[in-house]
Design a protein around this motif. Structure first.
Motif, mmCIF file in Angstrom:
data_model
loop_
_atom_site.group_PDB
_atom_site.id
_atom_site.type_symbol
_atom_site.label_atom_id
_atom_site.label_comp_id
_atom_site.label_asym_id
_atom_site.label_seq_id
_atom_site.Cartn_x
_atom_site.Cartn_y
_atom_site.Cartn_z
ATOM 1 N N PHE A 205 0.815 14.128 -7.651
ATOM 2 C CA PHE A 205 1.935 13.866 -8.566
ATOM 3 C C PHE A 205 2.979 12.967 -7.885
ATOM 4 N N GLY A 206 3.350 13.293 -6.644
ATOM 5 C CA GLY A 206 4.333 12.471 -5.925
ATOM 6 C C GLY A 206 3.838 11.050 -5.732
ATOM 7 N N GLN A 207 2.539 10.908 -5.484
ATOM 8 C CA GLN A 207 1.927 9.575 -5.356
ATOM 9 C C GLN A 207 2.043 8.821 -6.680
ATOM 10 N N ASP A 208 1.731 9.491 -7.776
ATOM 11 C CA ASP A 208 1.791 8.840 -9.094
ATOM 12 C C ASP A 208 3.216 8.403 -9.454
ATOM 13 N N VAL A 209 4.191 9.230 -9.065
ATOM 14 C CA VAL A 209 5.587 8.847 -9.337
ATOM 15 C C VAL A 209 5.913 7.550 -8.604
ATOM 16 N N ALA A 210 5.568 7.486 -7.319
ATOM 17 C CA ALA A 210 5.863 6.277 -6.533
ATOM 18 C C ALA A 210 5.191 5.051 -7.150
ATOM 19 N N LEU A 211 3.939 5.202 -7.575
ATOM 20 C CA LEU A 211 3.210 4.077 -8.170
ATOM 21 C C LEU A 211 3.870 3.620 -9.474
ATOM 22 N N ALA A 212 4.442 4.574 -10.208
ATOM 23 C CA ALA A 212 5.060 4.244 -11.502
ATOM 24 C C ALA A 212 6.441 3.618 -11.334
ATOM 25 N N VAL A 213 7.212 4.107 -10.376
ATOM 26 C CA VAL A 213 8.617 3.658 -10.321
ATOM 27 C C VAL A 213 8.827 2.436 -9.423
ATOM 28 N N LEU A 214 7.948 2.201 -8.447
ATOM 29 C CA LEU A 214 8.144 1.060 -7.544
ATOM 30 C C LEU A 214 8.206 -0.269 -8.306
ATOM 31 N N PRO A 215 7.289 -0.543 -9.241
ATOM 32 C CA PRO A 215 7.400 -1.807 -9.998
ATOM 33 C C PRO A 215 8.669 -1.866 -10.855
ATOM 34 N N ARG A 216 9.097 -0.728 -11.386
ATOM 35 C CA ARG A 216 10.307 -0.715 -12.213
ATOM 36 C C ARG A 216 11.546 -1.040 -11.378
ATOM 37 N N LEU A 217 11.576 -0.532 -10.136
ATOM 38 C CA LEU A 217 12.702 -0.842 -9.254
ATOM 39 C C LEU A 217 12.684 -2.312 -8.838
ATOM 40 N N PRO B 192 0.833 -1.204 0.000
ATOM 41 C CA PRO B 192 0.000 0.000 0.000
ATOM 42 C C PRO B 192 0.874 1.263 0.000
ATOM 43 N N VAL B 193 0.563 2.185 -0.916
ATOM 44 C CA VAL B 193 1.338 3.420 -1.078
ATOM 45 C C VAL B 193 0.436 4.606 -0.758
ATOM 46 N N ARG B 194 0.922 5.530 0.104
ATOM 47 C CA ARG B 194 0.166 6.744 0.419
ATOM 48 C C ARG B 194 1.119 7.922 0.490
ATOM 49 N N THR B 195 0.604 9.111 0.137
ATOM 50 C CA THR B 195 1.387 10.345 0.200
ATOM 51 C C THR B 195 0.641 11.331 1.099
#
Length: 850
Positions: free
Chosen positions: A225-237, A210-213
């Motif tokens: 925007f910061g939430q969307d970045v985390a959602l986008a990059v976490l799977p890539r990492l 679970p991700v929250r900002t």
């Protein structure tokens, strides 16, 4: 005989190690005090009659050691100020094996931005490098990893965030007791706590995480925007590391007053608000990119740093260099149109600048204590470290490099590692001599200047260490992975050479005459290049054939040669004159940066006026052609080019036409008309209008600051106050430093702004010297801010300024900024010498211009 803890370089003995902390903290937010009780489960490997914990300004009471069904009280509890420790002495040796230590203690919130501190309405922790000891008596070195089970008692009605999810939440009278899930094994610097009236986005799931900002309620609309970045990059990492995210949940929270940009606490990442919160509709692209890069940097740390941790602070670069490089790599995958590697080149420039000094340091240097660790958070550790990793990846190839990283992660999971562990993993995966390459670049300070001389199809390469001070020489050489790019009758080609010696001759592949050649293809190497005159001329006449990064490097390298006394400023200006029709914003930014230095430091009076006119003549037509109004669906690159040209023509050249265009647009923007200024023009337009502004405009900015929710806009107005050039307004700006208008986190930036103001500079510098203790106190003792205050003095210009700065820092030194002091004085000394050497040359060159 003195006890070892009387030495500030004292390190904890490894014979007693923590396995688990179970702690309950009670916070009194009104009194800014706390009390705690904890049980530390220990492994005692050798008999000892003392236990040494870290602790600063903590009053310990009721300490009990338990082992084998027996319990003992310490005969004495002795704080040792030099090493920031507390020595618990027992009458007889403690038994080996499993044991536990019960401790009760009290303490106060830290005044400043470290330990547990008050940031406006929020209480927050910041423990890196070594400030967990301000809240917990603990083993506060990175090698002492343990599990942490925390309960926090706070007043009701507040949000309480910790490293893990909440597993229990109960009412105890007028207090609320919140228990967090026990953590994975973590170093003490990664534990975190945030308490305040915060609101969060809805939790969104990324592969079970679970991700929250979070932000203050009035800024909740800026979290998306910061939430969307985390959602986008976490799977890539997760994909890059081949390992799932380890810390149960991910909370990101904007803290209203914060020393660094962000902090990678496991599962609870804290940010300076400007590095997390923004409105996508009004934010310049530079702000969006910065937020994306910082969020990704902190998330990369969840693996590189949190999951596998350095043993000691001399390997801090393992964390920071990797996260720096990784952030650009992952954001570039997510948003390729942002061209993040060009931003990386701009960041790397600060490391090249620093590393050209005699007072630089290696990426991996000796760190003897926590104070010295604090000085390691600089451009060498981050940007040079990241650039060297990029260079090694380019040499090994992306696939083998990633496989080496995955091996390293698997082998050292939940544990600590040193740099050799990384080299071994990379070398094993790539079947290449990584250690030779890495050891030279990481263990040796400085970098080479590679000289390239073409004779037909034979290329002579030589290297020697580059120093920005003329005449300084030393004999080091590096294994330099040189990537050549050139054009001949067969087309554009690339050729790789590992330059191990001081000199080498290379036969170029292909055939026919070489039309042009660059000796740092894509500008991926951490070195400068000097070309002979014919080679430089070929590049200058074929600029469009070069990649933007190569055009940027051509200007930057030529400027570096001017600084070192190996090229004339006239030759640099002739080269700059070839860039009048440049369309790439990143190249324009480099050009404007070089020209701004010349205008600000190497020209005075009439020459300054003439130079501005020359800049306007060079770049004004480009701005006129583009106009100030962006077209619907206009590409980001066009918007950024316009912003670069506005900075050049309006900011640097001080064009009256540009000011006349900017002023009504800024007025309409301040009245709430969102489309008055394209977001990428905001910083430049506000800055130039403020410079020429009156008291009414000053008051408008001042009044808007406290109620402005958007942190980037708030900062823009704050820094604009330092730009006003009417003498009575420069005086007003100076007075604001000691008011609530300037938060602690912004003190160093505000001081730099005042020192950068041409009209107010001398008066502020005189005041700064008489009030030096007050200026230093205004940082709250934050080491990063102290360092930045010293670095800001590099804005000074004359030999008299230099001598005054030397005298000030000799009489009243800042121990936390010894390295920054040496570097800033060395750099300013070079700037002063360059000014004295080059002003006549600039003047003569200007007279020759049509």
């Amino acid at each position: 005989m003195a006890h070892p803890t009387e030495d500030k370089n004292f390190r904890l003995p490894t014979s007693i190690r923590p396995r688990r902390y179970a702690a309950t903290l009670t916070l009194d937010l009104d009194a800014k005090s706390f009390s705690g009780q904890q049980t530390i489960d220990l492994d005692v490997a050798a008999p000892s009659n003392e236990i040494i914990l870290h602790g600063i300004a903590l009053a310990l009471s009721d300490v009990t050691f338990r082992a084998g069904g027996q319990q003992r009280k310490p005969a004495s509890i002795q704080p040792a100020q030099a090493s920031e420790t507390v020595v618990l002495r027992f009458d007889e040796a403690l038994p080996t094996g499993a044991a536990s230590l019960d401790v009760a203690w009290t303490g106060r919130f830290t005044e400043g931005l470290r330990g547990l501190y008050q940031a406006g309405k929020v209480a927050a922790t910041q423990f890196e490098a070594a400030d967990a000891r301000r809240l917990f008596p603990c083993f506060d070195e990175p090698a002492f990893k343990a599990r942490w089970a925390l309960t926090v008692r706070v007043p009701t009605g507040l949000t309480v965030l910790g490293n893990g999810p909440v597993v229990k939440d109960t009412q105890e009278g007028n207090l609320r007791a919140v228990t967090f899930q026990e953590t994975e094994v973590l170093s003490s610097y990664l534990i975190a706590l945030v308490v305040g009236p915060l609101v969060g986005t809805d939790a969104q799931d990324v592969q079970g995480v679970p991700v929250r900002t979070w932000a203050l309620p009035e800024k909740a609309h800026l979290t998306r925007f910061g939430q969307d970045v985390a959602l986008a990059v976490l799977p890539r990492l997760q994909d890059y590391f081949g390992l799932p995210y380890a810390f149960t949940k991910l909370d990101q929270v904007g803290i209203p007053d914060f020393e660094a940009g962000a902090m990678e606490n496991a599962g609870l990442i804290t940010y300076r608000e400007v590095a997390l919160l923004l409105d996508p509709a009004t934010a310049p692209l530079s702000v969006k990119k910065r937020v994306a890069e910082v969020v990704t940097h902190e998330l990369a740390h969840q693996w590189f740093g949190n999951w596998v941790t350095m043993v000691w602070w001399d390997d801090l670069w393992l964390n920071e260099a990797f996260a720096t490089w990784m952030a650009f790599k992952i954001v570039d995958q997510w948003r390729p149109e942002w061209r993040m590697w060009l931003d990386f080149d701009a960041h790397r420039a600060s490391a090249l600048h620093l590393d050209a000094l005699k007072s630089t340091h290696p990426i991996h240097g000796e760190v003897r204590n926590a104070g010295e660790a604090g000085e390691s958070f600089d451009a060498i550790t981050y940007e040079k470290g990241g650039a060297v990793l990029r260079m090694i990846e380019g040499f090994l190839g992306e696939g083998p490099f990633r496989e080496g990283i995955r091996q390293y992660m698997r082998k050292h999971a939940r544990a600590n590692a040193v740099k050799e562990d990384l080299w071994n993993a990379l070398g094993d995966a790539a079947k290449q001599p990584v250690e030779e390459l890495a050891t030279a670049w990481v263990g040796q300070s400085g970098f080479p200047l590679v000289t390239a001389t073409l004779d037909g199809r034979g290329l002579s390469l030589s290297q020697r260490r580059y120093y920005s001070e003329p005449g300084v020489q030393s004999a080091e050489v590096w294994p330099v992975p040189v990537v050549l790019r050139y054009e001949d009758s067969t087309g554009v080609r690339e050729q790789r050479v590992l330059l191990r010696d001081a000199q080498a001759t290379v036969k170029l592949e292909g055939e026919g005459a070489v039309k042009w050649l660059t000796a740092n293809a894509g500008s991926t190497g951490f070195y400068r290049v000097a070309y002979d005159k014919p080679g430089l001329e070929k590049l200058a006449t074929n600029l469009k054939s070069l990649a933007p990064s190569e055009r940027t490097a051509l200007l930057a390298d030529q400027w570096a040669l001017v600084r070192a006394g190996q090229a004339s400023v006239a030759d640099l200006l002739d080269l700059a004159g070839r860039f009048g029709d440049e369309e790439d914003d990143s190249v324009l930014d480099e050009l404007v940066g070089r020209l701004a230095y010349i205008e600000g430091r190497l020209a005075d009076g009439e020459d300054q006026v003439r130079f501005r006119a020359w800049v306007e003549k060079l770049l004004g037509p480009g701005l006129k052609k583009l106009g100030w109004q962006s077209a619907p669906n206009e590409a980001d690159r066009v918007k950024l080019r316009r912003a670069s040209l506005v900075r050049a023509v309006g900011g640097l050249a001080r064009s009256q036409d540009a000011l006349a265009e900017a002023r009504p647009r800024v007025e309409r923007m301040l009245q709430g008309q969102r489309d008055a200024l394209e977001p990428n023009l905001l910083d430049a337009a506000v800055g130039m209008v403020a410079r020429a502004g009156d008291a009414a405009l000053f008051d408008t900015f001042l009044q808007k600051i406290p109620s402005e929710p958007d942190p980037a806009t708030q900062r823009r107005y704050l820094m604009a106050l330092t730009a006003f050039e009417a003498p009575e307004l420069t005086a007003r700006a100076r007075g604001l430093l000691y008011t609530d208008t300037v938060k602690t986190q912004d003190v160093a930036s505000f001081v730099a702004g005042l020192l950068g103001n041409r009209v107010g500079r001398d008066a502020w510098w005189a005041q700064m010297r008489t009030q030096w203790k007050d200026v230093v106190a205004r940082t709250g003792g934050a080491p990063m801010l102290l360092r930045r205050i010293v670095e800001a003095m590099g804005m000074l210009r004359t030999r008299e300024h230099l001598e005054q700065m030397q005298a000030l820092l000799k009489a009243q030194p800042i121990p936390e900024a010894q390295q920054a002091t040496a570097q800033t004085l060395e750099r300013l000394s070079q700037d002063v010498a360059l000014r004295e050497r080059c002003m006549p040359e600039v003047s003569a060159w200007l007279k020759r211009q049509p």
